[in-house]
Motif scaffolding. Structure first.
Motif, PDB file in Angstrom:
ATOM      1  N   SER A  41     -37.711  94.962  44.598  1.00 12.11           N
ATOM      2  CA  SER A  41     -38.396  93.917  43.836  1.00 12.11           C
ATOM      3  C   SER A  41     -39.037  93.010  44.872  1.00 12.11           C
ATOM      4  N   ALA A  67     -41.487  95.129  40.551  1.00 15.54           N
ATOM      5  CA  ALA A  67     -40.399  95.984  41.024  1.00 15.54           C
ATOM      6  C   ALA A  67     -40.741  97.442  40.789  1.00 15.54           C
ATOM      7  N   ASN A 112     -34.535  93.293  47.627  1.00 10.68           N
ATOM      8  CA  ASN A 112     -35.524  92.260  47.361  1.00 10.68           C
ATOM      9  C   ASN A 112     -36.302  91.879  48.610  1.00 10.68           C
ATOM     10  N   ALA A 150     -34.074  88.750  38.548  1.00 14.69           N
ATOM     11  CA  ALA A 150     -35.358  88.253  39.065  1.00 14.69           C
ATOM     12  C   ALA A 150     -35.276  86.755  39.351  1.00 14.69           C
TER      13      ALA A 150
END
Length: 175
Positions: A41, A67, A112, A150
């Protein structure tokens, strides 16, 4: 995992050195370590890092980070560059790995990143994205899906942006 992915036999737990009890297939004679998907992501930033791109997908009203899943034979950095290009039509000029978190609902390890792109032009949005919008850092925090992975990733990134501890490196050519 209760059955062997190769032969289908029922797995038993068996000590495996310092790993503790690990599923073991007596038929194959092999330990079967847990299997999960891997995805990236990214908080996509504009060139001067003053705005964050959030997207909406799958007819859901919530804004999320961009993502995508890592393909077999692909590294996370290549996935990042590919997904940004595929979903929003933008070229990644730099990125920095931030952190990871296992996401149990779909058995996925999420890696991430923060990334910087070459343009704010969203005319290249594909069918995978219902809507994309640039937000200031503060607006992004308000708009992101609440109590989501998120949101956790975004809050971490915004905190680091505010403290000046994000140093996005120019991506190597060829990615």
């Amino acid at each position: 995992m209760k059955h062997c992915l190769e032969c289908g036999a029922k797995l038993i737990l068996k000590p495996c050195g310092d790993e503790g009890d690990i599923p073991f297939c007596e038929s194959c004679g092999l330990f079967r370590f847990p299997v999960f998907s891997t995805a990236i992501s990214t908080a996509v930033l504009n060139h001067d890092k003053s705005k964050i791109l959030l997207i909406q997908q799958y007819n859901r009203p919530h804004y999320i980070l961009l993502a995508g899943y890592v393909n077999k034979g692909e590294d996370a950095e290549a996935t990042l560059v590919r997904e940004v290009k595929e979903e929003v039509g933008l070229q990644v000029t730099g990125y920095q790995y931030m952190r990871s978190e296992y996401y149990e609902p779909n058995n996925t390890l999420m890696l991430n990143f923060v990334s910087v792109v070459d343009s704010e032009d969203l005319s290249g949005l594909t069918a995978e994205v219902d809507h994309g919008q640039w937000f200031t850092w503060e607006e992004a925090v308000q708009a992101i899906a609440k109590n989501s992975l998120a949101e956790r990733f975004l809050l971490n990134i915004v905190q680091k942006l505010q403290s000046g501890s994000i140093h996005v490196e120019t991506r190597p050519s060829g990615l």
